[in-house]
Scaffold this motif. Structure first.
Motif, PDB file in Angstrom:
ATOM      1  N   UNK A 106       0.815  -1.213   0.000  1.00 46.42           N
ATOM      2  CA  UNK A 106       0.000   0.000   0.000  1.00 46.42           C
ATOM      3  C   UNK A 106       0.850   1.265   0.000  1.00 46.42           C
ATOM      4  N   UNK A 107       2.051   1.181   0.552  1.00 51.60           N
ATOM      5  CA  UNK A 107       2.950   2.336   0.557  1.00 51.60           C
ATOM      6  C   UNK A 107       3.274   2.764  -0.867  1.00 51.60           C
ATOM      7  N   UNK A 108       3.298   1.795  -1.785  1.00 52.81           N
ATOM      8  CA  UNK A 108       3.658   2.077  -3.171  1.00 52.81           C
ATOM      9  C   UNK A 108       2.433   2.284  -4.044  1.00 52.81           C
ATOM     10  N   UNK A 109       1.515   1.311  -4.071  1.00 54.87           N
ATOM     11  CA  UNK A 109       0.396   1.442  -5.013  1.00 54.87           C
ATOM     12  C   UNK A 109      -0.555   2.559  -4.628  1.00 54.87           C
ATOM     13  N   UNK A 110      -0.548   2.962  -3.338  1.00 51.57           N
ATOM     14  CA  UNK A 110      -1.378   4.088  -2.938  1.00 51.57           C
ATOM     15  C   UNK A 110      -0.948   5.378  -3.625  1.00 51.57           C
ATOM     16  N   UNK A 111       0.361   5.580  -3.744  1.00 50.75           N
ATOM     17  CA  UNK A 111       0.880   6.787  -4.395  1.00 50.75           C
ATOM     18  C   UNK A 111       0.719   6.721  -5.913  1.00 50.75           C
ATOM     19  N   UNK A 112       0.926   5.551  -6.481  1.00 51.70           N
ATOM     20  CA  UNK A 112       0.746   5.421  -7.923  1.00 51.70           C
ATOM     21  C   UNK A 112      -0.720   5.593  -8.309  1.00 51.70           C
ATOM     22  N   UNK A 113      -1.618   5.052  -7.501  1.00 53.92           N
ATOM     23  CA  UNK A 113      -3.038   5.148  -7.822  1.00 53.92           C
ATOM     24  C   UNK A 113      -3.567   6.569  -7.738  1.00 53.92           C
ATOM     25  N   UNK A 114      -3.061   7.349  -6.785  1.00 55.47           N
ATOM     26  CA  UNK A 114      -3.527   8.730  -6.614  1.00 55.47           C
ATOM     27  C   UNK A 114      -2.737   9.737  -7.440  1.00 55.47           C
ATOM     28  N   UNK A 115      -1.617   9.298  -8.004  1.00 57.99           N
ATOM     29  CA  UNK A 115      -0.760  10.217  -8.748  1.00 57.99           C
ATOM     30  C   UNK A 115       0.182  11.011  -7.865  1.00 57.99           C
ATOM     31  N   UNK A 116       0.153  10.757  -6.552  1.00 55.40           N
ATOM     32  CA  UNK A 116       1.012  11.498  -5.629  1.00 55.40           C
ATOM     33  C   UNK A 116       2.487  11.210  -5.866  1.00 55.40           C
ATOM     34  N   UNK A 193       6.118  -4.631  -1.116  1.00 58.60           N
ATOM     35  CA  UNK A 193       6.573  -3.399  -1.763  1.00 58.60           C
ATOM     36  C   UNK A 193       7.143  -3.676  -3.147  1.00 58.60           C
ATOM     37  N   UNK A 194       8.010  -4.696  -3.242  1.00 62.19           N
ATOM     38  CA  UNK A 194       8.632  -5.016  -4.520  1.00 62.19           C
ATOM     39  C   UNK A 194       7.589  -5.396  -5.564  1.00 62.19           C
ATOM     40  N   UNK A 195       6.602  -6.173  -5.172  1.00 59.65           N
ATOM     41  CA  UNK A 195       5.548  -6.569  -6.109  1.00 59.65           C
ATOM     42  C   UNK A 195       4.702  -5.370  -6.526  1.00 59.65           C
ATOM     43  N   UNK A 196       4.439  -4.462  -5.585  1.00 65.28           N
ATOM     44  CA  UNK A 196       3.652  -3.270  -5.911  1.00 65.28           C
ATOM     45  C   UNK A 196       4.402  -2.354  -6.861  1.00 65.28           C
ATOM     46  N   UNK A 197       5.718  -2.265  -6.709  1.00 63.36           N
ATOM     47  CA  UNK A 197       6.526  -1.453  -7.623  1.00 63.36           C
ATOM     48  C   UNK A 197       6.435  -2.003  -9.045  1.00 63.36           C
ATOM     49  N   UNK A 198       6.376  -3.323  -9.158  1.00 65.05           N
ATOM     50  CA  UNK A 198       6.303  -3.946 -10.475  1.00 65.05           C
ATOM     51  C   UNK A 198       4.902  -3.864 -11.064  1.00 65.05           C
ATOM     52  N   UNK A 199       3.885  -4.077 -10.233  1.00 65.75           N
ATOM     53  CA  UNK A 199       2.500  -4.160 -10.724  1.00 65.75           C
ATOM     54  C   UNK A 199       1.827  -2.795 -10.762  1.00 65.75           C
ATOM     55  N   UNK A 200       2.046  -1.965  -9.746  1.00 64.99           N
ATOM     56  CA  UNK A 200       1.471  -0.612  -9.639  1.00 64.99           C
ATOM     57  C   UNK A 200      -0.051  -0.605  -9.568  1.00 64.99           C
ATOM     58  N   UNK A 201      -0.649  -1.644  -9.091  1.00 61.18           N
ATOM     59  CA  UNK A 201      -2.108  -1.702  -9.005  1.00 61.18           C
ATOM     60  C   UNK A 201      -2.473  -2.411  -7.708  1.00 61.18           C
ATOM     61  N   UNK A 203      -5.235  -4.228  -6.548  1.00 60.65           N
ATOM     62  CA  UNK A 203      -5.695  -5.614  -6.604  1.00 60.65           C
ATOM     63  C   UNK A 203      -4.607  -6.537  -7.143  1.00 60.65           C
ATOM     64  N   UNK A 204      -3.895  -6.072  -8.158  1.00 61.85           N
ATOM     65  CA  UNK A 204      -2.829  -6.879  -8.721  1.00 61.85           C
ATOM     66  C   UNK A 204      -1.711  -7.125  -7.727  1.00 61.85           C
ATOM     67  N   UNK A 205      -1.375  -6.112  -6.937  1.00 62.78           N
ATOM     68  CA  UNK A 205      -0.311  -6.261  -5.938  1.00 62.78           C
ATOM     69  C   UNK A 205      -0.709  -7.249  -4.847  1.00 62.78           C
ATOM     70  N   UNK A 206      -1.948  -7.143  -4.380  1.00 62.77           N
ATOM     71  CA  UNK A 206      -2.423  -8.062  -3.342  1.00 62.77           C
ATOM     72  C   UNK A 206      -2.468  -9.488  -3.883  1.00 62.77           C
ATOM     73  N   UNK A 207      -2.975  -9.639  -5.094  1.00 65.82           N
ATOM     74  CA  UNK A 207      -3.026 -10.972  -5.697  1.00 65.82           C
ATOM     75  C   UNK A 207      -1.640 -11.558  -5.888  1.00 65.82           C
ATOM     76  N   UNK A 208      -0.697 -10.742  -6.326  1.00 67.86           N
ATOM     77  CA  UNK A 208       0.672 -11.214  -6.511  1.00 67.86           C
ATOM     78  C   UNK A 208       1.296 -11.616  -5.181  1.00 67.86           C
ATOM     79  N   UNK A 209       1.014 -10.849  -4.124  1.00 62.62           N
ATOM     80  CA  UNK A 209       1.555 -11.172  -2.804  1.00 62.62           C
ATOM     81  C   UNK A 209       1.023 -12.513  -2.307  1.00 62.62           C
ATOM     82  N   UNK A 210      -0.270 -12.727  -2.476  1.00 60.46           N
ATOM     83  CA  UNK A 210      -0.859 -14.016  -2.076  1.00 60.46           C
ATOM     84  C   UNK A 210      -0.239 -15.152  -2.883  1.00 60.46           C
ATOM     85  N   UNK A 211      -0.071 -14.929  -4.178  1.00 65.09           N
ATOM     86  CA  UNK A 211       0.490 -15.968  -5.029  1.00 65.09           C
ATOM     87  C   UNK A 211       1.918 -16.315  -4.660  1.00 65.09           C
TER      88      UNK A 211
END
Length: 287
Positions: A106-116, A193-201, A203-211
């Motif tokens: 969330x530290x990563x995809x939160x900023x990418x999602x909001x454009x911050x 964090x690493x997965x979120x940097x790669x996925x930037x989304x 739902x995708x980040x959470x799914x990747x983490x579970x996987x």
């Protein structure tokens, strides 16, 4: 100073030096400004301790009714109750891994999602400093969080089992299990964090983490081929399982075992690779 000198000084652009503590403070504020952070961390702590305490309570009730071991263990061996296992049950701590990975992501995809993220890099063009600040905050929070949950889980379950061979922190394997479970939090948060940097989304980040953290290790649990088992041994969840085993309650031996040192190195390796990947991608990838 003359009026001309004042105007010249005002027109001259000034370079503001950004110290590391500046992005660090900013990342700390951003981390705790998300309401989802509190929900994820509180939900994870309550879920893990609740499942473990319930496991301890059920076992305590069963042992009260029947003090003698009523079940058979693997290969016909007598069942031996393990109080340490009640504090570190697999389902609870796999959920814990997902919760901490989501908090890190969330530290990563939160900023990418909001454009911050664009504003962040405009304020601090040194991207690697931003990445290092994010990593520092996430590791610090996750480490404290992991220590709190691991300590509470161990303390509460052993209090429930105090009349049924409950353990103290000084008993063999107890401290190692608590430390390993505490360190599992920053490892999983960094992976998230690493997965979120790669996925930037989200739902995708959470799914990747579970996987990666929960589902993928299941593909490498077989003992038919050694290389399969060796890969499985270095997965975070399997390395953690080895470190939380009670040395006085172990039954049988694995065909391709992993040593405690190898388990520690596996957790450290995941943390280093995930952290390095986060810094590398954040430092080079376009926003």
């Amino acid at each position: 100073m003359s009026a001309a000198g004042i105007r010249a000084a005002a027109a001259t652009p000034r370079t503001v030096r950004v110290r590391f503590r500046d992005p660090l403070s900013a990342e700390w504020i951003k981390f705790w400004s998300l309401r989802s952070t509190y929900a994820v961390l509180a939900g994870g702590a309550l879920t893990v301790t609740g499942i473990n305490v319930n496991s301890a309570r059920v076992n305590a009730d069963r042992l009260t009714r029947n003090p003698e071991p009523p079940l058979d263990g693997p290969a016909g061996l007598p069942f031996v109750f393990d109080p340490l296992a009640a504090a570190f049950t697999d389902p609870a701590w796999q959920l814990f891994m997902v919760f901490t990975a989501c908090a890190g992501a969330a530290v990563v995809f939160g900023e990418y999602g909001s454009g911050l993220i664009r504003t962040t890099f405009a304020a601090v063009p040194a991207r690697r400093s931003v990445a290092a600040a994010k990593l520092t905050v996430v590791v610090a929070v996750a480490l404290g969080y992991g220590a709190l949950v691991a300590g509470a889980s161990f303390g509460l379950t052993q209090a429930v089992l105090r009349d049924h061979r409950g353990l103290s922190i000084g008993d063999p394997g107890a401290l190692r299990a608590v430390v390993a479970s505490a360190l599992l939090a920053p490892v999983c948060a960094l992976v998230g964090m690493a997965l979120a940097v790669l996925v930037r989304h989200a739902a995708g980040s959470v799914g990747a983490a579970v996987g990666v953290l929960v589902l993928l290790p299941g593909l490498f649990n077989g003992d038919t081929y050694r290389w399969v088992r060796e890969i499985g041994n270095v997965m975070p969840v399997n390395a953690w399982r080895e470190l939380v085993k009670n040395p006085e309650r172990a039954i049988g031996a694995a065909k391709y075992p992993i040593t405690h040192l190898e388990a520690w190195l596996a957790l450290g390796g995941w943390a280093l690779v995930a952290g390095g990947l986060t810094v590398l991608v954040l430092g080079r990838r376009e926003v």
